[in-house]
Design a protein around this motif. Structure first.
Motif, mmCIF file in Angstrom:
data_model
loop_
_atom_site.group_PDB
_atom_site.id
_atom_site.type_symbol
_atom_site.label_atom_id
_atom_site.label_comp_id
_atom_site.label_asym_id
_atom_site.label_seq_id
_atom_site.Cartn_x
_atom_site.Cartn_y
_atom_site.Cartn_z
ATOM 1 N N SER A 151 55.366 27.630 28.162
ATOM 2 C CA SER A 151 55.850 28.489 29.022
ATOM 3 C C SER A 151 56.180 27.118 30.284
ATOM 4 O O SER A 151 57.474 27.781 31.189
ATOM 5 C CB SER A 151 54.648 28.887 30.569
ATOM 6 N N GLU A 211 46.996 27.157 27.931
ATOM 7 C CA GLU A 211 48.067 27.409 27.216
ATOM 8 C C GLU A 211 47.607 27.148 25.456
ATOM 9 O O GLU A 211 46.701 26.146 25.413
ATOM 10 C CB GLU A 211 49.522 27.153 27.423
ATOM 11 N N PHE A 236 54.823 26.216 32.848
ATOM 12 C CA PHE A 236 54.981 26.693 34.218
ATOM 13 C C PHE A 236 53.555 26.387 34.930
ATOM 14 O O PHE A 236 52.580 27.062 34.676
ATOM 15 C CB PHE A 236 55.381 27.916 34.386
ATOM 16 N N MET A 263 50.514 34.629 43.155
ATOM 17 C CA MET A 263 50.215 35.964 43.531
ATOM 18 C C MET A 263 49.311 35.645 41.487
ATOM 19 O O MET A 263 48.928 35.767 40.302
ATOM 20 C CB MET A 263 50.189 37.793 42.865
ATOM 21 N N PRO A 264 47.235 36.113 41.916
ATOM 22 C CA PRO A 264 47.218 36.901 40.804
ATOM 23 C C PRO A 264 47.492 37.322 39.690
ATOM 24 O O PRO A 264 47.763 38.709 40.092
ATOM 25 C CB PRO A 264 45.421 36.235 40.886
ATOM 26 N N THR A 308 46.666 32.528 26.069
ATOM 27 C CA THR A 308 46.106 31.486 26.965
ATOM 28 C C THR A 308 44.985 31.879 28.034
ATOM 29 O O THR A 308 44.993 33.233 28.423
ATOM 30 C CB THR A 308 47.646 30.893 27.508
ATOM 31 N N CYS A 359 44.805 31.436 32.107
ATOM 32 C CA CYS A 359 45.027 31.161 33.209
ATOM 33 C C CYS A 359 43.875 30.721 34.000
ATOM 34 O O CYS A 359 42.828 30.360 34.584
ATOM 35 C CB CYS A 359 45.407 32.369 33.911
ATOM 36 N N ALA A 360 45.249 29.272 35.488
ATOM 37 C CA ALA A 360 43.973 29.384 36.329
ATOM 38 C C ALA A 360 42.744 29.560 36.646
ATOM 39 O O ALA A 360 42.325 29.181 36.978
ATOM 40 C CB ALA A 360 45.096 28.126 37.399
ATOM 41 N N GLU A 361 42.948 30.914 36.543
ATOM 42 C CA GLU A 361 41.481 32.152 37.622
ATOM 43 C C GLU A 361 40.635 31.385 36.575
ATOM 44 O O GLU A 361 39.531 31.695 36.630
ATOM 45 C CB GLU A 361 42.291 33.047 38.077
ATOM 46 N N CYS A 418 43.430 38.324 36.188
ATOM 47 C CA CYS A 418 42.366 37.618 37.069
ATOM 48 C C CYS A 418 42.287 38.063 38.072
ATOM 49 O O CYS A 418 41.610 37.674 38.721
ATOM 50 C CB CYS A 418 43.330 36.193 37.504
HETATM 51 N N1 THU Z 1 49.264 31.808 35.357
HETATM 52 C C1 THU Z 1 48.400 31.578 35.964
HETATM 53 O O1 THU Z 1 47.795 30.305 35.487
HETATM 54 N N2 THU Z 1 47.334 32.468 36.427
HETATM 55 C C2 THU Z 1 48.276 33.295 37.185
HETATM 56 O O2 THU Z 1 47.756 34.036 37.576
HETATM 57 C C3 THU Z 1 49.673 34.404 36.654
HETATM 58 C C4 THU Z 1 50.122 33.320 35.180
HETATM 59 C C5 THU Z 1 50.054 31.333 33.715
HETATM 60 C C6 THU Z 1 49.762 31.546 32.706
HETATM 61 C C7 THU Z 1 50.287 31.394 31.750
HETATM 62 O O3 THU Z 1 50.382 30.033 31.631
HETATM 63 C C8 THU Z 1 51.963 30.818 33.036
HETATM 64 O O4 THU Z 1 51.171 30.655 34.322
HETATM 65 C C9 THU Z 1 53.175 31.181 32.955
HETATM 66 O O5 THU Z 1 52.623 32.761 32.716
#
Ligand code: THU
Length: 133
Positions: free
Chosen positions: A25, A47, A27, A87-88, A54, A56-58, A92
């Motif tokens: 991503s 990822e 991102f 925003m989560p 993937t 998420c950071a959470e 998450c």
């Molecule tokens: N992502 C997070 O880590 N936390 C969120 O709450 C939203 C999305 C990450 C997942 C993925 O690696 C990237 O953002 C793009 O969606």
């Protein structure tokens, strides 16, 4: 939570974001939270070539919380590469609810919100306990 406390969370989230593994991503995301015993925990997104796997950071943050002794989350923040609040995602929000409850404080672009505003009528551990009684 003072303004300085929130800034400390944003700084930790930003430093965790720098370790993100987001080659697909592009991102990177970082998350940080204050625990009820005063310590802070953090996480970044990880990822996978199989995109749907993937984390998420959470997810990393919750794993870090539990593996370092647990506790209840009281304040949470999540940032992108520029340090802007994110925003989560829906999944998450559920993870945060399990370990922070409805009253968890979340910093957003429009101020501090309780998790109950982001995830109203949540399903949580108390639902299971009630029905097992
Ligand atoms: N992502 C997070 O880590 N936390 C969120 O709450 C939203 C999305 C990450 C997942 C993925 O690696 C990237 O953002 C793009 O969606």
């Amino acid at each position: 939570m003072t303004k300085e406390d929130w800034e400390a969370l944003r700084t930790l989230a930003t430093s965790s974001m720098k370790n993100a593994y987001a080659p697909y991503s592009k991102f990177p995301v970082g998350a940080a939270a204050l625990v009820d015993n005063g310590r802070m925990v953090s996480g970044c997104n990880v990822e996978n070539a199989s995109y749907g796997l993937t984390l998420c950071a959470e997810c990393g943050l919750i794993s870090s919380l539990i593996s370092s002794g647990g506790g209840k989350l009281v304040a949470f923040t999540c940032v992108d590469i520029s340090g802007n609040y994110l925003m989560p995602c829906g999944r998450c929000r559920q993870l945060l609810h399990e370990h922070g409850g409805a009253e968890l404080q979340i910093m957003t672009d429009t101020g501090i919100k309780a998790l109950s505003e982001l995830l109203p009528w949540a399903f949580g551990p108390e639902e299971i306990e009630r029905r097992l009684d």
